[in-house]
Design a protein around this motif. Structure first.
Motif, mmCIF file in Angstrom:
data_model
loop_
_atom_site.group_PDB
_atom_site.id
_atom_site.type_symbol
_atom_site.label_atom_id
_atom_site.label_comp_id
_atom_site.label_asym_id
_atom_site.label_seq_id
_atom_site.Cartn_x
_atom_site.Cartn_y
_atom_site.Cartn_z
ATOM 1 N N ALA A 142 -1.609 18.629 -5.073
ATOM 2 C CA ALA A 142 -1.438 19.498 -6.321
ATOM 3 C C ALA A 142 -0.001 19.659 -6.634
ATOM 4 O O ALA A 142 0.429 19.990 -7.795
ATOM 5 N N GLN A 143 0.999 19.377 -5.527
ATOM 6 C CA GLN A 143 2.252 19.456 -5.908
ATOM 7 C C GLN A 143 3.124 18.344 -6.210
ATOM 8 O O GLN A 143 4.447 18.153 -6.351
ATOM 9 N N GLY A 144 2.248 17.175 -6.241
ATOM 10 C CA GLY A 144 2.893 15.958 -6.581
ATOM 11 C C GLY A 144 3.219 14.893 -5.612
ATOM 12 O O GLY A 144 4.008 13.880 -5.784
ATOM 13 N N ILE A 145 3.042 15.360 -4.529
ATOM 14 C CA ILE A 145 3.477 14.710 -3.162
ATOM 15 C C ILE A 145 2.358 13.515 -3.013
ATOM 16 O O ILE A 145 0.978 13.761 -3.033
ATOM 17 N N LEU A 146 2.792 12.303 -2.954
ATOM 18 C CA LEU A 146 1.879 11.265 -2.703
ATOM 19 C C LEU A 146 1.783 11.115 -1.267
ATOM 20 O O LEU A 146 2.595 10.799 -0.280
ATOM 21 N N TYR A 147 0.300 11.029 -0.705
ATOM 22 C CA TYR A 147 0.162 10.693 0.461
ATOM 23 C C TYR A 147 -0.650 9.172 0.853
ATOM 24 O O TYR A 147 -1.364 8.825 -0.331
ATOM 25 N N GLU A 148 -0.260 8.357 1.661
ATOM 26 C CA GLU A 148 -0.477 6.897 1.865
ATOM 27 C C GLU A 148 -0.888 6.676 3.143
ATOM 28 O O GLU A 148 -0.318 7.304 3.997
ATOM 29 N N SER A 149 -1.993 5.949 3.252
ATOM 30 C CA SER A 149 -2.519 5.597 4.571
ATOM 31 C C SER A 149 -2.139 3.939 4.494
ATOM 32 O O SER A 149 -2.589 3.300 3.753
ATOM 33 N N THR A 150 -1.544 3.391 5.537
ATOM 34 C CA THR A 150 -1.348 1.909 5.681
ATOM 35 C C THR A 150 -2.137 1.256 6.876
ATOM 36 O O THR A 150 -2.221 2.088 7.808
ATOM 37 N N GLY A 151 -2.338 0.176 6.686
ATOM 38 C CA GLY A 151 -3.101 -0.451 7.749
ATOM 39 C C GLY A 151 -2.275 -1.701 8.515
ATOM 40 O O GLY A 151 -1.035 -1.616 8.349
ATOM 41 N N GLN A 152 -2.928 -2.416 8.988
ATOM 42 C CA GLN A 152 -2.691 -3.644 10.000
ATOM 43 C C GLN A 152 -2.477 -2.966 11.515
ATOM 44 O O GLN A 152 -1.866 -2.049 11.546
ATOM 45 N N GLN A 153 -2.932 -4.054 12.269
ATOM 46 C CA GLN A 153 -2.773 -3.568 13.773
ATOM 47 C C GLN A 153 -1.485 -3.472 14.178
ATOM 48 O O GLN A 153 -0.520 -4.298 13.994
ATOM 49 N N GLY A 154 -1.267 -2.211 14.820
ATOM 50 C CA GLY A 154 0.425 -1.915 15.578
ATOM 51 C C GLY A 154 1.104 -1.717 14.413
ATOM 52 O O GLY A 154 2.200 -1.347 14.751
ATOM 53 N N LYS A 155 0.857 -1.542 12.880
ATOM 54 C CA LYS A 155 1.731 -1.002 11.933
ATOM 55 C C LYS A 155 1.040 -0.007 11.091
ATOM 56 O O LYS A 155 1.592 0.371 10.087
ATOM 57 N N SER A 156 0.033 0.516 11.331
ATOM 58 C CA SER A 156 -0.701 1.544 10.591
ATOM 59 C C SER A 156 0.029 2.717 10.634
ATOM 60 O O SER A 156 0.740 3.399 11.686
ATOM 61 N N SER A 157 -0.082 3.640 9.445
ATOM 62 C CA SER A 157 0.765 4.795 9.386
ATOM 63 C C SER A 157 0.070 5.789 8.390
ATOM 64 O O SER A 157 -0.759 5.167 7.723
ATOM 65 N N LEU A 158 0.491 7.091 8.358
ATOM 66 C CA LEU A 158 0.310 7.795 7.579
ATOM 67 C C LEU A 158 1.669 8.491 6.955
ATOM 68 O O LEU A 158 2.479 8.981 7.694
ATOM 69 N N ARG A 159 1.650 8.797 5.489
ATOM 70 C CA ARG A 159 2.918 8.956 5.051
ATOM 71 C C ARG A 159 2.799 9.880 3.928
ATOM 72 O O ARG A 159 1.865 9.977 3.109
ATOM 73 N N LYS A 160 3.853 10.649 3.829
ATOM 74 C CA LYS A 160 4.143 11.560 2.468
ATOM 75 C C LYS A 160 5.220 10.592 1.769
ATOM 76 O O LYS A 160 6.369 10.385 2.411
ATOM 77 N N VAL A 161 5.225 10.421 0.351
ATOM 78 C CA VAL A 161 6.059 9.652 -0.362
ATOM 79 C C VAL A 161 6.580 10.271 -1.495
ATOM 80 O O VAL A 161 5.740 11.017 -2.197
ATOM 81 N N ASN A 162 7.595 10.141 -1.972
ATOM 82 C CA ASN A 162 8.004 10.560 -3.356
ATOM 83 C C ASN A 162 7.966 9.364 -4.104
ATOM 84 O O ASN A 162 8.504 8.648 -4.153
ATOM 85 N N TYR A 163 6.826 9.451 -4.889
ATOM 86 C CA TYR A 163 6.445 8.439 -5.800
ATOM 87 C C TYR A 163 7.469 8.047 -6.912
ATOM 88 O O TYR A 163 7.327 6.674 -7.111
ATOM 89 N N ARG A 164 8.188 8.826 -7.370
ATOM 90 C CA ARG A 164 9.157 8.649 -8.275
ATOM 91 C C ARG A 164 10.377 7.428 -7.715
ATOM 92 O O ARG A 164 10.727 6.586 -8.394
ATOM 93 N N THR A 165 10.648 7.437 -6.471
ATOM 94 C CA THR A 165 11.655 6.731 -5.709
ATOM 95 C C THR A 165 11.147 5.711 -4.739
ATOM 96 O O THR A 165 11.935 4.835 -4.461
ATOM 97 N N GLY A 166 10.035 6.105 -4.411
ATOM 98 C CA GLY A 166 9.411 5.429 -3.172
ATOM 99 C C GLY A 166 9.791 5.582 -1.863
ATOM 100 O O GLY A 166 9.256 5.224 -0.762
ATOM 101 N N ASP A 167 10.737 6.672 -1.766
ATOM 102 C CA ASP A 167 11.177 7.071 -0.616
ATOM 103 C C ASP A 167 10.233 7.840 0.343
ATOM 104 O O ASP A 167 9.419 8.441 -0.170
ATOM 105 N N ILE A 168 10.105 7.556 1.590
ATOM 106 C CA ILE A 168 9.164 8.199 2.506
ATOM 107 C C ILE A 168 9.668 9.502 3.163
ATOM 108 O O ILE A 168 10.653 9.481 3.663
ATOM 109 N N ILE A 169 8.754 10.631 2.758
ATOM 110 C CA ILE A 169 9.441 11.988 3.073
ATOM 111 C C ILE A 169 9.202 12.160 4.375
ATOM 112 O O ILE A 169 10.057 12.799 5.299
#
Length: 346
Positions: A142-169
């Motif tokens: 609701a605050q406009g934070i983008l949450y992203e789950s990424t895949g691939q073996q050994g590279k998977s992550s959970l992220r908070k992202v500033n969608y305007r800049t693409g920066d990982i918070i």
């Protein structure tokens, strides 16, 4: 005429004759043929072929999926109205009674929805996206934070992202044994799936893990969304599974159909205004699904939106809806762009 050919023709004729005789003595459906595709609302004639040596009988009981449709004492055609029939394969049966004897005939139909509405797209804005992110789940809070789950073996992550800049918070990495998949938000909880580990993870908004759960009948984890009452999960098939939002136990599923039949490879999910939007794996297509019936009501063609696609592992796979701004965003695996789009009816 060659003697061998003559003998083969005689044998073929004998086989056809025997088959004809067997069919004539067999109680069976003349219509519909097994596997007949029927649009919802169409009427289907149920016509039987009775044994040639049958002079009389007591009754015939017609049923669909075990529920009686009609009881008849004659051979008249019965009409099946499919207006309120569930989508998918429906088993038809007819039981013939004569004295103490019973014969059963079977067939089936596949009930499908009307053709979906077709949409193209218009790009409203483009934003930077991490080209190393193998996107599997995407959702705004609701605050406009983008949450992203990424895949691939050994590279998977959970992220908070500033969608305007693409920066990982903020980011946490999954253990190397896990392949990250879809995610969704339930209040202050983040729910993330893994692919074939048969486990999902629960986090708080600080990305601290607070729980986990095992899958039920759906062994793979692909996409996940939340309709306000229950979680909806895909597993790469044509099914959407419903999960309890607190216990994460599976509580049922629906089969997803378009006007051709079941639609497989349902992947990343987003819940928007009562409908489930789903990526179709390996295609630049998003389908719009009625979660009550499983009918695909719309299809969004996004072919050409990302010009730098590779031949594989670069698929469209990320749908995020900004409810506050009523904005739709899409991206893909290893894409360098996040797109805000508007649907264009065709």
């Amino acid at each position: 005429m060659n003697k061998l050919i003559y003998i083969l023709m005689i044998l073929l004729g004998f086989a056809v004759s025997c088959n004809t005789q067997r069919n004539a003595s067999k109680f069976r459906f003349a219509t519909p043929e097994a596997g007949t595709v029927v649009k919802i609302g169409e009427s289907v004639p149920l016509k039987l072929m009775f044994p040639s040596d049958l002079s009389s009988f007591d009754s015939v009981v017609y049923a669909m999926d075990g529920e009686v449709l009609a009881r008849k004492t004659d051979s008249a055609v019965v009409t099946l109205d499919t207006e309120k029939v569930a989508f998918g394969s429906r088993t038809l049966s007819a039981r013939l009674y004569r004295g103490n004897e019973e014969q059963v005939a079977y067939s089936n139909i596949v009930v499908v929805p009307p053709p979906p509405s077709r949409y193209g797209f218009k790009v409203i804005n483009e934003y930077p996206h991490d080209s190393e992110a193998y996107t599997q789940g995407l959702e705004f809070d609701a605050q406009g934070i983008l949450y992203e789950s990424t895949g691939q073996q050994g590279k998977s992550s959970l992220r908070k992202v500033n969608y305007r800049t693409g920066d990982i918070i903020q980011q946490i990495n999954l253990d190397e044994q896990y392949f990250g998949e879809g995610l969704t938000l339930v209040g202050d909880k983040i729910i993330q799936l893994t692919w074939r580990n048969n486990v999902g993870f629960v986090y708080n908004k600080n990305l601290a893990k607070v729980g986990e759960f095992a899958y039920g009948q759906s062994k793979d984890g692909w996409g996940l969304c939340y309709d306000g009452n229950r979680l909806i999960k895909s597993d790469g098939t044509s099914r959407l599974y419903f999960l309890n939002k607190d216990s994460y136990a599976e509580e049922g599923f629906i089969e997803v159909y378009n006007d051709k039949g079941p639609v497989d490879n349902l992947n990343e999910l987003e819940y928007i205004d009562g409908k489930v939007y789903a990526n179709v794996y390996t295609k630049d297509i998003i389908v719009i699904i009625d979660p009550q019936t499983g009918a695909i009501e719309g299809e969004i063609n996004l072919i050409g939106i990302y010009p730098d696609k590779a031949d594989h592992d670069n698929e469209l796979n990320g749908i995020a809806y900004d409810r506050k701004g009523d904005r739709l965003f899409v991206t893909g695996k290893l894409w360098s762009k996040l797109y805000e789009i508007e649907l264009v009816a065709r």
